[in-house]
Write a protein that holds these residues in place. Structure first.
Motif, PDB file in Angstrom:
ATOM      1  N   ASP A 426      20.408  14.202 -11.253  1.00  0.00           N
ATOM      2  CA  ASP A 426      21.095  12.882 -11.193  1.00  0.00           C
ATOM      3  C   ASP A 426      20.927  12.308 -12.636  1.00  0.00           C
ATOM      4  O   ASP A 426      21.650  11.355 -13.011  1.00  0.00           O
ATOM      5  CB  ASP A 426      20.650  12.155 -10.184  1.00  0.00           C
ATOM      6  CG  ASP A 426      21.409  10.848  -9.764  1.00  0.00           C
ATOM      7  OD1 ASP A 426      22.590  10.911 -10.364  1.00  0.00           O
ATOM      8  OD2 ASP A 426      21.146   9.959  -9.225  1.00  0.00           O
ATOM      9  N   SER A 427      19.854  12.733 -13.503  1.00  0.00           N
ATOM     10  CA  SER A 427      19.684  11.910 -14.496  1.00  0.00           C
ATOM     11  C   SER A 427      20.678  12.456 -15.648  1.00  0.00           C
ATOM     12  O   SER A 427      20.505  11.963 -16.815  1.00  0.00           O
ATOM     13  CB  SER A 427      18.113  12.039 -14.953  1.00  0.00           C
ATOM     14  OG  SER A 427      17.722  13.294 -15.035  1.00  0.00           O
ATOM     15  N   LEU A 428      21.202  13.541 -15.544  1.00  0.00           N
ATOM     16  CA  LEU A 428      22.088  14.163 -16.464  1.00  0.00           C
ATOM     17  C   LEU A 428      23.394  13.967 -16.283  1.00  0.00           C
ATOM     18  O   LEU A 428      24.024  13.445 -15.048  1.00  0.00           O
ATOM     19  CB  LEU A 428      21.781  15.501 -16.497  1.00  0.00           C
ATOM     20  CG  LEU A 428      20.499  16.055 -16.770  1.00  0.00           C
ATOM     21  CD1 LEU A 428      20.463  17.540 -16.317  1.00  0.00           C
ATOM     22  CD2 LEU A 428      20.266  16.116 -17.931  1.00  0.00           C
ATOM     23  N   ASP A 429      24.272  13.818 -17.489  1.00  0.00           N
ATOM     24  CA  ASP A 429      25.685  13.725 -17.288  1.00  0.00           C
ATOM     25  C   ASP A 429      26.177  15.104 -16.786  1.00  0.00           C
ATOM     26  O   ASP A 429      25.630  16.294 -17.299  1.00  0.00           O
ATOM     27  CB  ASP A 429      26.145  13.664 -18.928  1.00  0.00           C
ATOM     28  CG  ASP A 429      27.764  13.589 -18.837  1.00  0.00           C
ATOM     29  OD1 ASP A 429      28.347  14.464 -18.921  1.00  0.00           O
ATOM     30  OD2 ASP A 429      28.249  12.132 -18.843  1.00  0.00           O
ATOM     31  N   PRO A 430      27.100  15.158 -15.922  1.00  0.00           N
ATOM     32  CA  PRO A 430      27.583  16.420 -15.307  1.00  0.00           C
ATOM     33  C   PRO A 430      28.137  17.244 -16.293  1.00  0.00           C
ATOM     34  O   PRO A 430      28.047  18.770 -15.960  1.00  0.00           O
ATOM     35  CB  PRO A 430      28.912  15.906 -14.459  1.00  0.00           C
ATOM     36  CG  PRO A 430      28.436  14.493 -14.052  1.00  0.00           C
ATOM     37  CD  PRO A 430      27.716  14.023 -15.419  1.00  0.00           C
ATOM     38  N   ASP A 431      28.529  17.064 -17.761  1.00  0.00           N
ATOM     39  CA  ASP A 431      29.006  18.133 -18.576  1.00  0.00           C
ATOM     40  C   ASP A 431      27.871  18.354 -19.517  1.00  0.00           C
ATOM     41  O   ASP A 431      27.674  19.512 -20.239  1.00  0.00           O
ATOM     42  CB  ASP A 431      29.945  17.329 -19.451  1.00  0.00           C
ATOM     43  CG  ASP A 431      31.321  17.078 -18.533  1.00  0.00           C
ATOM     44  OD1 ASP A 431      31.535  17.946 -17.678  1.00  0.00           O
ATOM     45  OD2 ASP A 431      31.924  16.050 -19.040  1.00  0.00           O
TER      46      ASP A 431
END
Length: 772
Positions: A426-431
């Motif tokens: 959840d802490s990451l951008d999906p891309d």
């Protein structure tokens, strides 16, 4: 006459020259190990200790003693050292190319090039001035162009083997900053080699012709290696590795082409690197090369290489003030130009200043190509005198001895700043890139983990860790495929038995179908302690999520059967101690989720959302699965039937009273914002289906889940563990809980009463992340 000279040489040298060299190397390794024991508690990396060991044995210290000097400083030994240095340089550059993270280079080429050339340009400006000062101060009257280029390369070059070794020892090679430093140093060094080679080529048409021959030989071997790698793998279908003779043939071809390149007058460093870069990235042959090369190179060849660099350190010319000033000016110019250039590039790229300073000192490490040029130019005798050789070697050694400890000190002082923060999906951008660690106890588990990896195939860096139970008669041992070496770990090679071969074949087949490269590891330990190795590995690899296999597996008759109890206890310990999020996969290999490859079949996957950090983490994983064209994702959100008038409650652990907490309201707000953002990005565009189900009790939730399992053709259900609180939607569901590690809903879905055919993935978000 010749026989008489040889007899006199033998009388002067009672030792066998080769034996003498072996003793020298052994002394160097022992002293380096002692230094490492002293400096390791202070955070100093191995290369610093190895350089200091060479310095101790150099003419500046111990070799000033006549007896020691007569033993260590022999002309014939220098020949052995140079031969060893040449072979070592080719082998570790080949290994660097073999380990090169091509996807990262492709994605971040502009970023790494900007940093590399930022320091390069400023070092070039400083180098022009410093070269003129040195030519005047040292009285260089011949070969001025060669000397001019040498000083410029001394300032601009970054020794990639030293950088890689330092970054790995300081355990930030898997961080974004460490990978950027490694890539920038490689770009820097390759640019210096190509620049000097271009200068050499334009000197005559003969040099141009030789350059063409070198290129043809190099790329001819590239194509031959691809054929041989596949042929050797097919030849040894029933073995873990290809034979020693076949590996020896590959290395002989590598050394032969490198020797031919040197014979043509060009540096073979880039030859070894390119042959590694273009060697097949996966398969049995590559796995064997890692096994044979990695351990010996990192633990023997590089330490000797670094030690020999400092072994040539001779400070006799520092008795004169002029020479001291010239050395200080050159060292300060190296550091200042790298700092100014790198900080300028980082400012342009909006990289924080502290990271720019760290990158500058990392890229200021010396000891590879510039050291080779110093020695080769001495042999050319175009402008050379011994004093220049000694002073330039002093600059190279001191520069590295300054930069290495400074990097270690910065990392130690700012440990929290450089710590891994992406401990949840959840802490990451999906891309952005997702680093995952998949664990498998046997081939069945490996198959399920690979299928899950393929589903998450968008911007992924996967690692597969084979967990093997250690027999009680053996002590703990942690092994990686690229750290195995005959002799040291020979008995552990049998651990895992045929499972190792089956997992290797699964990975090779998976890579051929998906083009996803899997990094392999093997952990051998007792079940009581193996969770520590998994957690430490996850921390070192800086992964955002660990995927574990459930302790039950599906038999051929489609009945779920318990595996070893050690599997379950290990999973429970990892769930409690993991430094990141954890996913627990109950894979039904007969009836559940299959490899999402090809256009033959689109699989249906559902994410069940009840609310809370774990469910948001499950949704974050689902975002990446939604991008897979072979998967049709549906999100099913469960809501209280009277959500407008009722609120969630949480059981207080202190007094057992149900109290309404403001934290629940905050969680509800987070859930609403998360779902709204998800709908805008994925649902409205038609990428993901969305269903809302309203339930008012645990019984209604059970009926809704049963309906989903019976009427909807899902091959995988994803759900959060949901241990942050209790909801009216799940009241009473935990009364018959069998596997608490799956959470309330996950345990219900996995129960025999439900008799689901699909696989189940339960996600637990990293607790530290969820509390921030």
């Amino acid at each position: 006459m010749a026989s008489g000279n040889q007899h006199e040489e033998c009388e002067r040298d009672p030792f066998n020259p080769l034996l003498t060299t072996i003793v020298q190397v052994s002394c160097m390794l022992v002293i380096a190990h002692l230094f490492h024991l002293v400096f390791k508690p202070f955070g100093q990396p191995g290369p610093v200790s190895q350089i200091l060991a060479g310095l101790v044995l150099s003419p500046t210290l111990l070799s000033r003693i006549p007896e020691v000097r007569d033993f260590f400083l022999q002309d014939i030994s220098a020949t052995y050292y140079r031969t060893f240095a040449f072979v070592s340089r080719i082998l570790f550059m080949f290994l660097i190319g073999l380990e090169m993270d091509i996807p990262y280079l492709r994605t971040n080429l502009r970023l790494a090039s900007t940093i590399a050339f930022g320091g390069f340009i400023f070092s070039l400006v400083f180098g022009i001035t410093i070269a003129l000062v040195f030519m005047s101060g040292l009285g260089v009257t011949t070969g001025k162009v060669a000397f001019f280029l040498l000083v410029i390369i001394l300032l601009t070059n970054s020794a990639s083997p030293v950088v890689i070794r330092l970054v790995e020892e300081l355990k930030f090679s898997t961080s974004e900053l460490g990978r950027l430093a490694i890539t920038s140093s490689l770009i820097n060094e390759v640019s210096c080699i190509l620049g000097f080679s271009a200068y050499f080529a334009v000197l005559s048409w003969g040099h141009v012709r030789h350059a063409f021959y070198s290129i043809v030989l190099t790329f001819g071997l590239v194509f031959l290696n691809k054929y041989l790698a596949n042929w050797f793998a097919g030849w040894n279908k029933k073995s873990k590795y290809v034979t020693n003779a076949q590996i020896l043939l590959l290395l002989i071809l590598l050394i032969s082409v490198s020797c031919a390149t040197e014979k043509f007058g060009y540096n073979s460093t880039i030859t070894g690197f390119l042959l590694g870069v273009f060697f097949p990235r996966d398969g049995k042959t590559t796995r064997t090369l890692f096994k044979k090369l990695a351990y010996s190179i990192h633990n023997f060849i590089l330490p000797i290489y670094f030690g020999y660099m400092a072994f040539q350190f001779d400070a006799r010319d520092l008795r004169y003030l002029k020479n001291i000033l010239l050395v200080i000016v050159l060292i300060c110019s190296c550091i200042a130009s790298k700092i100014i250039g790198t900080l300028t590039a980082c400012h342009y790229l909006k990289i924080p200043k502290i990271k720019g300073v760290l990158l500058a000192f990392v890229l200021n490490l010396k000891g590879n190509y510039e050291l080779l040029l110093v020695d080769s130019e001495r042999d050319s005798q175009t402008w050379w005198n011994v004093k220049v050789h000694r002073l330039l070697l002093i600059v190279i050694v001191i520069n590295t001895l300054i930069s290495g400890p400074v990097v270690a000190l910065i990392l130690r002082k700012r440990e929290d700043y450089f710590a891994h923060r992406n401990t949840a999906v959840d802490s990451l951008d999906p891309d952005s890139e997702l680093r995952i660690l998949c664990c498998a106890y046997d081939p069945r588990h490996a198959s399920g983990q690979l299928i899950l990896t393929a589903a998450l195939s968008s911007s992924i860096s996967p690692h597969l860790m084979h967990l093997v139970e250690l027999p009680k008669k053996r002590r703990k041992t942690s092994l990686m495929y690229n750290q195995l070496e005959d002799g040291q770990y020979s008995d552990e090679e049998d651990y895992g038995g045929n499972d190792v071969i089956e997992i290797n074949e699964l990975i090779d087949s998976f890579t051929a179908q998906t083009a996803i490269r899997i990094h392999q590891m093997k952990i051998v330990n007792k079940f009581a302690n193996i969770y520590e190795d998994v957690c430490n590995g996850a921390e070192d690899l800086r992964v955002s999520i660990i995927f574990l296999p459930f302790h039950k597996h599906q038999r051929i008759d489609k009945i779920m059967e318990n595996s070893k109890e050690g599997y379950r206890t290990t999973n429970q310990k990892i769930l409690r101690h993991a430094p990141c999020s954890v996913g627990l996969l109950m894979h039904r290999n007969q009836t559940g989720f299959q490899l999402p490859v090809g256009d033959e079949r689109v699989q249906h996957v559902a994410t069940l959302f009840f609310g809370g950090p774990d469910d948001r983490e499950a949704m974050a994983c689902s975002k990446r699965i939604a991008t897979n064209s072979n998967i049709n994702l549906t999100v099913i959100r469960f809501l209280p039937a009277e959500s407008s008038s009722r609120s969630l409650v949480e059981l207080s652990p202190s007094d057992g009273v149900l109290v309404s907490l403001s934290r629940n309201e905050a969680e509800i707000a987070k859930d609403s914002a998360f779902i709204e953002d998800f709908r805008l990005r994925y649902v409205i565009s038609g990428k993901v289906g969305f269903i809302e189900k309203f339930v008012s009790s645990g019984d209604q939730t059970v009926e809704a889940l049963r309906e989903i399992g019976e009427t909807m053709d899902f091959s995988l259900l994803i759900v959060g563990k949901g241990s942050q609180g209790r909801s009216e939607m799940t009241t009473g569901l935990s009364d018959w809980e069998e596997c608490p590690e799956l959470g309330t809903v996950g345990d219900l879905l996995a129960s025999a009463d439900f008799d689901l055919k699909c696989s189940i993935l339960v996600i637990q978000q990293h607790r530290q992340y969820s509390n921030t």
